[in-house]
Design an enzyme around this catalytic site. Structure first.
Site: not given
Length: 401
Positions: A103, A106-108
């Site tokens: 996760l 994908e979306d730091p």
């Protein structure tokens, strides 16, 4: 002051926003994140998903390699424990860990100077606790000086600030501290704010565990000049973090943890013996003055931690992000000494520089003495018999369950 807090390798509107950003809303996360790892039903499926995501370009090769290595090392350590249903525990904990790592790829998540533990909708704190719990041999673990922890709790309830001056052993230190205290001092376990170096908030495999802790985030003095063009940005960021810390202390009832050594303890290269790394007296002195200037009563306590076997650091400090994670099942120890008051231990000093050194040395010597007692109890197998007049060991948990 901007460089007061070094790496220990290593707080409300912004904290609430950070918690929301850390987890995302349930619907939004479901749209953006496939949750494929938590749906895995076997070890083989879990590992094949890592390969699949790497081959399809959604996982960087180095992160995929680290995830696979983490799985195998964690599995071996949990199986060492001999606990029932070890295979199910490994699959459950690792599927969630890999899901959270993926996760963040994908979306730091970007950590603000002050990060408040993300507890909902996903509880990152309990995620970290549940992950580290099977690695701690509670039958061979000990807590020193429970009455002093009682005193700390009382100080916090009175609105005072407390700073734990500590050695630092592993990335798992916050979870180990909380696990050893959760049965008797849950408020302390859940409400410590850790002064965290930039490594634990930038490493993809470490970030999900950091998201479950209250952190004041700083850039490491050790790594300050790794990238020359980023030096000024790092210094400005550290200044903002110090301002956040000062604001916290002005509010009172704050419990801060800091390691003035500037990094994790390492073994002696010649003897292989572990010991608390020496303290930087300037860090101790600046922390003391920060507490004094908060206009709220404050107290500094020496805290000793022994848990390096569970997740030892690399033998030397590494410049690059992405260290290997060696993991074992082992006993751990935690002990706190009586408050050390600056005026009492420096009353015969001739000047401020001498006083600064004397005070830092007093804290360090207390921690080293407590550490040696924990070492005797755990490594030398002396158990509770290792207790002394200064360090009373106990096992405040029902370790049969």
């Amino acid at each position: 002051m901007a460089e007061l807090v070094q790496d220990k390798e290593s707080t409300e509107s912004s904290g609430a926003a950070a918690a929301a950003a850390a987890s995302g809303s349930g619907d939004e996360e479901a749209r953006q994140h496939s949750r494929i790892f938590v749906d895995a039903r076997s070890e083989e499926e879990l590992l094949s998903l890592i390969t699949k995501e790497k081959d399809e370009g959604r996982l960087p090769p180095n992160v995929a390699e680290g995830m696979e290595e983490l799985f195998h090392n964690y599995k071996n350590a949990v199986f060492q424990s001999g606990i029932p249903h070890a295979d199910e525990i490994v699959l459950s904990n690792m599927s969630v860990a890999l899901d959270r790592i993926f996760l963040d790829v994908e979306d730091p998540f970007i950590f603000p100077p002050y990060h408040k533990a993300a507890r909902e909708p996903f509880d990152y704190y309990m995620f970290g606790q549940n992950y580290i719990r099977p690695l701690v041999d509670f039958r061979n673990s000990y807590v020193g000086n429970i009455p002093v922890f009682d005193e700390i709790r009382e100080k916090l309830q009175e609105g005072h600030n407390v700073v734990l001056i500590s050695n630092h052993q592993t990335e798992a230190d916050p979870a180990v501290i909380a696990l050893l205290l959760e049965g008797t001092h849950s408020h302390i376990a859940e409400n410590v704010t850790y002064v965290a170096g930039d490594r634990v908030v930038t490493d993809p495999l470490c970030k999900p565990f950091s998201m479950g802790r209250n952190l004041v985030c700083v850039y490491s003095k050790k790594h300050m000049f790794d990238v020359p063009e980023l030096v000024e940005m790092k210094r400005r960021s550290n200044t903002r973090s110090l301002k956040e810390m000062a604001l916290l202390l002005r509010g009172g009832s704050q419990l801060l943890w800091i390691s003035p050594s500037g990094g994790r303890d390492r073994p002696d290269p010649l003897t292989g013996e572990w010991y608390p790394a020496p303290f930087d007296s300037a860090v101790v002195d600046n922390m003391r003055r920060l507490v004094e200037h908060s206009a709220v009563p404050g107290h500094l306590y020496p805290l000793a931690l022994l848990c390096y076997d569970i997740m030892p650091p690399p033998p030397q400090v590494e410049k690059e992000i992405g260290e290997r994670r060696v993991i074992t099942f082992h006993g751990a120890g935690l002990s706190v000494g009586p408050e050390i008051k600056f005026n009492e231990v420096t009353s015969t000093c001739n000047d401020s520089e001498e006083a600064k050194e004397v005070y830092a040395r007093a804290l360090y010597e207390s921690i080293t003495a407590q550490y040696n007692i924990l070492k005797c109890a755990i490594h030398d197998k002396k158990g509770l018999e290792a207790s002394t007049a200064e360090v009373s060991l106990s096992q405040p948990w029902n370790y049969e369950n």
